[in-house]
Design an enzyme around this catalytic site. Structure first.
Site, PDB file in Angstrom:
ATOM      1  CB  VAL A  59      -8.576 -10.851   3.343  1.00  9.13           C
ATOM      2  CG1 VAL A  59      -8.295 -11.708   4.575  1.00  9.13           C
ATOM      3  CG2 VAL A  59      -8.604 -11.705   2.084  1.00  9.13           C
ATOM      4  CD  GLN A  92       3.656  -1.981  -6.491  1.00 10.85           C
ATOM      5  OE1 GLN A  92       4.167  -1.101  -5.800  1.00 10.85           O
ATOM      6  NE2 GLN A  92       3.224  -1.757  -7.716  1.00 10.85           N
ATOM      7  CE1 TYR A 110       1.199   0.272  -9.998  1.00  9.98           C
ATOM      8  CE2 TYR A 110       2.173   1.404  -8.109  1.00  9.98           C
ATOM      9  CZ  TYR A 110       1.074   0.800  -8.725  1.00  9.98           C
ATOM     10  OH  TYR A 110      -0.113   0.732  -8.073  1.00  9.98           O
ATOM     11  CB  THR A 159      -0.951   0.030   1.219  1.00 11.60           C
ATOM     12  OG1 THR A 159      -0.199  -0.231   2.406  1.00 11.60           O
ATOM     13  CG2 THR A 159      -2.052  -1.017   1.095  1.00 11.60           C
ATOM     14  CB  THR A 209       1.214  -3.613  -9.899  1.00 12.93           C
ATOM     15  OG1 THR A 209       1.416  -3.849  -8.509  1.00 12.93           O
ATOM     16  CG2 THR A 209      -0.219  -3.139 -10.123  1.00 12.93           C
TER      17      THR A 209
END
Length: 370
Positions: free
Chosen positions: A290, A129, A131, A80, A157
C-alpha cells in the site's frame, strides 16, 4: 532537503541515500527472487476504478473503528523491526506520529524501544505484534507487559516458523548496529543477535522462535490475555476459516512484506478469497504494497476493513524522523480522501465492489475454489 516530497514512494530513494547499506537493504529487500515484492505493488495497478459521478462529495467522512475503537481513517501502521536503525528516535517518533494522526501503531516484538517506552510517549491506540518464542514464559511475560502498558490488541505473526531467505541480509551478514538491542528482550538475555556466516537475524530466529506453533497456540494465547488477537499472515480461504474457528478477533492478510515465502500472490490478490471465507464474522485487514490512497480504496472495495503500511514508515523515518512519518500519514489520508471524492463515495460504507474491476472480472474468472 531539496525537492518537496509529493508522494509516499519518494521517501525510499531518500532513505537509500541516508542509510548505511546494511540497514537500507534490511528494510527494502524481499525473499529470494523478490517476485512477490514486485507483485505486491504491481497487482494494485491491475485493478481499475468504476467511479460514480454527480454525487455530492462536499463532505467526506473517513472515520472508522478497529476492534471497537474509533480511528480517523482506515490506514494504520504495520509492525516493522529495528526502527532506531532508521532514525535515533525510532519507535518513539512513529508512536507520536500515529497518535497525532489518530490511528493505530503496531509495535514489533523486535522493536528497538520497549512496550513501556512506547507507552510513555503519551496516549494512542497501539497494538503489539508477537513472535512466539520457544520459551513460553518469555511470551507470557511479554504479553503481560504489553497489556499493562495499555496496548489494545495482539497481532500474532503466523508466517514465520523460520525466517525467509533474504539474500541481501545474507550478503551483508546482517546484525543490529552497535548500541541497538531488541529492547523488549533485554532483561531476558535475548536482546542481542550474534554475528553469523549468513544473516544474524536468521540465526536468531532459528534459535529462539517456536517452529511448533499451531492453531492450538492461538487458543493458548487467548487463555493468557484479554487482548483481542489478530492473526497476521493469512492468505488463503482455508486458513481464514480456521482463524475464525480459533476465536481470532480479526485477520491481517499479509505475506510479511514479501519477505517470507516468495511466489505467494500479492496480498491484494489474496484479499477477496479471505474476505469471502471469513463471511463477515471477523474483520479482515490488508498489509503489503500500500503506497497510494487509490490502493486503500481498492482494498476496501474488495472487502478489507482497513490497511496497514510498513516500509513507507521506516523509509520516511530514515528521511525525516517523526515529521516524515506524519507526512506519510497525511499524504495517504489526503490521497484517499481525494479518491473517495472522485469515486463518488462520502463515507467508507459507500465503497463497494462495484467501484472497481479486477483482472478476474475482465476474464470472467471465478474465485479460487474454497
Amino acid at each position: 532537503m531539496g525537492e518537496t516530497v509529493t508522494n509516499v514512494s519518494e521517501y525510499q530513494a531518500i532513505a537509500k541515500q541516508k542509510l548505511p547499506k546494511m540497514a537500507y537493504d534490511y528494510y527494502a529487500s524481499g525473499a529470494e527472487d523478490e517476485w512477490t515484492l514486485k507483485e505486491n505493488r504491481e497487482a494494485f495497478s491491475r485493478i481499475l476504478f468504476r467511479p460514480r459521478i454527480l454525487i455530492d462529495v462536499s463532505t467526506i467522512d473517513m472515520t472508522t473503528s478497529v476492534l471497537g475503537m474509533k480511528i480517523s481513517m482506515p490506514i494504520m501502521i504495520s509492525p516493522t523491526a529495528f526502527q532506531k536503525m532508521a532514525h535515533p528516535e525510532g519507535e518513539y517518533a512513529t508512536a507520536r506520529a500515529a497518535s497525532a494522526a489518530g490511528t493505530v501503531m503496531t509495535l514489533s516484538s523486535w522493536a528497538t524501544s520497549s512496550v513501556e517506552e512506547v507507552a510513555s510517549t503519551g496516549p494512542g491506540i497501539r497494538f503489539f505484534q508477537l513472535y512466539v518464542y520457544k520459551d513460553r514464559k518469555v511470551v507470557e511475560q511479554l504479553v503481560r507487559r504489553a497489556e499493562k502498558a495499555g496496548f489494545k490488541a495482539i497481532a500474532l505473526t503466523v508466517d514465520t516458523p523460520r525466517l525467509g531467505r533474504r539474500e541481501a541480509d545474507i550478503k551483508n551478514r546482517f546484525v543490529l548496529p552497535p548500541g541497538l538491542t531488541l529492547k523488549n528482550f533485554e532483561g531476558l538475555n535475548l536482546g542481542t543477535m550474534d554475528q553469523a556466516n549468513d544473516s544474524g537475524l536468521a540465526s536468531y530466529v532459528a534459535g529462539q522462535i517456536d517452529r511448533t506453533l499451531s492453531w492450538k497456540d492461538v487458543k493458548w494465547l487467548q487463555s493468557i490475555t484479554t487482548m483481542p488477537i489478530l492473526v497476521k499472515g493469512v492468505i488463503t480461504a482455508e486458513d481464514a476459516r480456521l482463524a475464525v474457528h480459533s476465536g481470532a478477533a480479526g485477520i491481517i492478510v499479509s505475506n510479511h512484506g514479501a519477505r517470507q515465502l516468495d511466489y505467494v500472490p500479492a496480498t491484494i490478490s489474496a484479499l477477496e478469497e479471505v474476505v469471502t471465507a471469513a463471511q463477515g464474522r471477523i474483520p479482515v485487514y490488508l498489509d503489503g504494497g500500500v503506497r497510494r490512497g487509490t490502493d486503500v480504496f481498492k482494498a476496501l472495495a474488495l472487502g478489507a476493513s482497513g490497511v496497514f503500511i510498513g516500509r513507507p514508515v521506516v523509509f520516511a523515518l530514515a528521511a525525516e524522523g517523526e515529521a516524515g512519518v506524519r507526512n506519510v500519514l497525511r499524504m495517504m489520508r489526503e490521497e484517499f480522501e481525494l479518491t473517495m471524492a472522485l469515486g463518488g463515495c462520502t463515507k467508507l460504507s459507500d465503497i463497494t465492489r462495484n467501484h472497481i474491476f479486477t483482472e478476474g472480472d475482465r476474464l470472467g474468472r471465478p474465485l479460487p475454489r474454497m
